[in-house]
Enzyme design. Sequence first.
Site, PDB file in Angstrom:
ATOM      1  N   ASN A  83      51.179  49.293  18.145  1.00  0.00           N
ATOM      2  CA  ASN A  83      50.156  50.141  18.986  1.00  0.00           C
ATOM      3  C   ASN A  83      49.686  51.212  18.333  1.00  0.00           C
ATOM      4  O   ASN A  83      50.326  51.783  17.378  1.00  0.00           O
ATOM      5  CB  ASN A  83      50.776  50.660  20.225  1.00  0.00           C
TER       6      ASN A  83
ATOM      7  N   PHE B 159      47.544  58.713  21.836  1.00  0.00           N
ATOM      8  CA  PHE B 159      47.770  59.773  23.037  1.00  0.00           C
ATOM      9  C   PHE B 159      46.632  59.673  24.052  1.00  0.00           C
ATOM     10  O   PHE B 159      46.033  60.521  24.492  1.00  0.00           O
ATOM     11  CB  PHE B 159      48.102  61.005  22.617  1.00  0.00           C
TER      12      PHE B 159
ATOM     13  N   SER C  65      54.475  60.787  16.390  1.00  0.00           N
ATOM     14  CA  SER C  65      53.828  59.471  16.616  1.00  0.00           C
ATOM     15  C   SER C  65      52.673  59.260  15.330  1.00  0.00           C
ATOM     16  O   SER C  65      52.361  60.163  14.696  1.00  0.00           O
ATOM     17  CB  SER C  65      52.579  59.671  17.850  1.00  0.00           C
TER      18      SER C  65
ATOM     19  N   ASN D 124      49.970  57.965  15.441  1.00  0.00           N
ATOM     20  CA  ASN D 124      48.538  57.710  15.619  1.00  0.00           C
ATOM     21  C   ASN D 124      47.642  58.810  15.813  1.00  0.00           C
ATOM     22  O   ASN D 124      46.838  58.774  16.114  1.00  0.00           O
ATOM     23  CB  ASN D 124      48.678  56.706  16.694  1.00  0.00           C
ATOM     24  N   THR D 125      48.306  60.177  15.516  1.00  0.00           N
ATOM     25  CA  THR D 125      47.587  61.195  15.734  1.00  0.00           C
ATOM     26  C   THR D 125      47.659  61.811  14.007  1.00  0.00           C
ATOM     27  O   THR D 125      48.411  61.995  13.645  1.00  0.00           O
ATOM     28  CB  THR D 125      48.076  62.207  16.684  1.00  0.00           C
TER      29      THR D 125
ATOM     30  N   LYS E 170      61.667  64.580  18.793  1.00  0.00           N
ATOM     31  CA  LYS E 170      61.602  62.921  18.487  1.00  0.00           C
ATOM     32  C   LYS E 170      61.039  62.928  17.088  1.00  0.00           C
ATOM     33  O   LYS E 170      60.041  63.100  16.827  1.00  0.00           O
ATOM     34  CB  LYS E 170      60.534  62.455  19.446  1.00  0.00           C
TER      35      LYS E 170
ATOM     36  N   ASN F 283      60.852  57.282  16.936  1.00  0.00           N
ATOM     37  CA  ASN F 283      59.450  56.560  17.187  1.00  0.00           C
ATOM     38  C   ASN F 283      59.180  55.347  16.658  1.00  0.00           C
ATOM     39  O   ASN F 283      59.933  54.797  15.917  1.00  0.00           O
ATOM     40  CB  ASN F 283      58.574  57.567  16.857  1.00  0.00           C
TER      41      ASN F 283
HETATM   42  C1  LIG Z   1      52.545  50.746  23.555  1.00  0.00           C
HETATM   43  C2  LIG Z   1      53.387  51.723  22.797  1.00  0.00           C
HETATM   44  C3  LIG Z   1      53.207  53.299  23.591  1.00  0.00           C
HETATM   45  C4  LIG Z   1      54.017  54.400  23.104  1.00  0.00           C
HETATM   46  N1  LIG Z   1      53.438  55.676  23.280  1.00  0.00           N
HETATM   47  C5  LIG Z   1      54.261  56.691  22.873  1.00  0.00           C
HETATM   48  C6  LIG Z   1      54.033  58.028  23.113  1.00  0.00           C
HETATM   49  O1  LIG Z   1      53.123  58.243  23.962  1.00  0.00           O
HETATM   50  N2  LIG Z   1      55.074  58.818  22.821  1.00  0.00           N
HETATM   51  C7  LIG Z   1      56.115  58.617  22.300  1.00  0.00           C
HETATM   52  O2  LIG Z   1      56.881  59.673  21.881  1.00  0.00           O
HETATM   53  N3  LIG Z   1      56.431  57.323  21.784  1.00  0.00           N
HETATM   54  C8  LIG Z   1      55.665  56.386  22.266  1.00  0.00           C
HETATM   55  N4  LIG Z   1      55.971  55.018  21.975  1.00  0.00           N
HETATM   56  C9  LIG Z   1      57.121  54.931  21.128  1.00  0.00           C
HETATM   57  C10 LIG Z   1      58.323  54.622  22.111  1.00  0.00           C
HETATM   58  O3  LIG Z   1      58.531  55.668  22.920  1.00  0.00           O
HETATM   59  C11 LIG Z   1      59.650  53.940  21.311  1.00  0.00           C
HETATM   60  O4  LIG Z   1      60.033  55.436  20.405  1.00  0.00           O
HETATM   61  C12 LIG Z   1      59.320  52.904  20.188  1.00  0.00           C
HETATM   62  O5  LIG Z   1      58.573  52.184  20.981  1.00  0.00           O
HETATM   63  C13 LIG Z   1      60.815  52.135  19.927  1.00  0.00           C
HETATM   64  O6  LIG Z   1      61.415  51.807  21.001  1.00  0.00           O
HETATM   65  P1  LIG Z   1      61.354  50.091  21.346  1.00  0.00           P
HETATM   66  O7  LIG Z   1      61.717  49.452  19.964  1.00  0.00           O
HETATM   67  O8  LIG Z   1      62.290  50.074  22.502  1.00  0.00           O
HETATM   68  O9  LIG Z   1      59.890  49.903  21.735  1.00  0.00           O
HETATM   69  C14 LIG Z   1      55.150  53.977  22.329  1.00  0.00           C
HETATM   70  C15 LIG Z   1      55.436  52.690  22.075  1.00  0.00           C
HETATM   71  C16 LIG Z   1      54.752  51.788  22.277  1.00  0.00           C
HETATM   72  C17 LIG Z   1      54.944  50.381  22.141  1.00  0.00           C
END
Ligand SMILES: Cc1cc2nc3c(=O)[nH]c(=O)nc-3n(C[C@H](O)[C@H](O)[C@H](O)COP(=O)(O)O)c2cc1C
Length: 345
Positions: free
Chosen positions: A104, A108, A167, A169-170, A205, A234
């Site tokens: 992704n 934000f 993140s 993406n910022t 995080k 993350n």
């Molecule tokens: C579609 C999507 C959006 C996410 N948005 C955020 C976010 O806004 N803030 C954040 O700290 N992590 C965000 N994450 C990261 C997740 O919180 C997590 O740290 C990461 O996906 C690893 O966990 P997983 O393997 O169970 O997905 C996002 C992940 C995904 C897939």
Amino acid sequence: MFLKLLRNIDPETSHHISILSLKHLSRFLEKVYKNKILNTNFGNLTFDNPIGLAAGYDKNAEVINSLFKMGFGFVECGTVTPVAQYGNPKPRIFRLKEDRGIVNRLGFNNCGIEQFSRNFNQRNAHLGVAGVNIGPNKESKNFIDDYLKIYNSIYEYADYITLNVSSPNTKNLRDIQRTEDLSVLTYEINSLRESKETQKKIVLKVDPDSSEEDYSKIINIVQKNKIDGLIVNNTSISRPEFLKSDYKNEGGGLSGAPIKRKSNEVLRFISKETQGELMLIGVGGIERAQDIYEKIKIGASLVQIYSALTYNNLGFINEMNQELSICLKNDGFSNIKEAVGIEVK
Ligand SMILES: Cc1cc2nc3c(=O)[nH]c(=O)nc-3n(C[C@H](O)[C@H](O)[C@H](O)COP(=O)(O)O)c2cc1C
């Protein structure tokens, strides 16, 4: 059938539909599995079970109550920024089906702190622990001011607060982890907390892509400035060789099964370095109860999940809680806390 359909349409549309469904299906989700063996705590915050929803799913705090009814022991909303923002151009979420992962680059997208607060305050606080994950606006001239602004406005109602500095993406956000900014941010955040009547938990995080030297520096800084814990971790900017999906080279953060190994390596390192002095929340690639158990044994007291939600049904959190209880019982533990970090001591 319905879930199968959701898995085959555009991921962002399917996410909106799932949020909408949770808003309306809340009353059908009542049978949460409970077992004392899973009860745990983080200071004075108490958790029915250690499985949390990771940030990014309920960005705008719209469906907290329903998520608890799905079986989550805690829910982290956000990332929320001071002002609403659209995020990056679409498409910006890609399912890597063959790899059971996601890429992704949302950036934000969220409704901003005012609307977020209204939504968050409608939760039933008896259902479980709800944290708020905060970050800066993309166009902000001063990222640290943005964190402080949001921190102040959500302090009274968040059960705990996560500083998202990881993140991908910022632009330039991750640099905070490796510069003097991390000292300034954590020092200022802790000073603000010390000026308050109640002392809420604060966690940071981190990303999964840094070096051991970087993590050691981060640990030093957060301990000096009394940050209570780390969320590890993350999404990743790396792309493992074994990825098969056509979308593997899309830009953004990789999550789900392909990052499990890396996440566990980082967790193990941080856990060895900190020996229980920091609360660790393990995230990355959890798909089954065994994955949770693995993270617990290498030092996580709590865990979070996101990507696996996309590939499973609504009952899956309850099922994992049941299976985790069995794993613990079979190994002779009477409570999950006894298993935390047993492999790194
Ligand atoms: C579609 C999507 C959006 C996410 N948005 C955020 C976010 O806004 N803030 C954040 O700290 N992590 C965000 N994450 C990261 C997740 O919180 C997590 O740290 C990461 O996906 C690893 O966990 P997983 O393997 O169970 O997905 C996002 C992940 C995904 C897939």
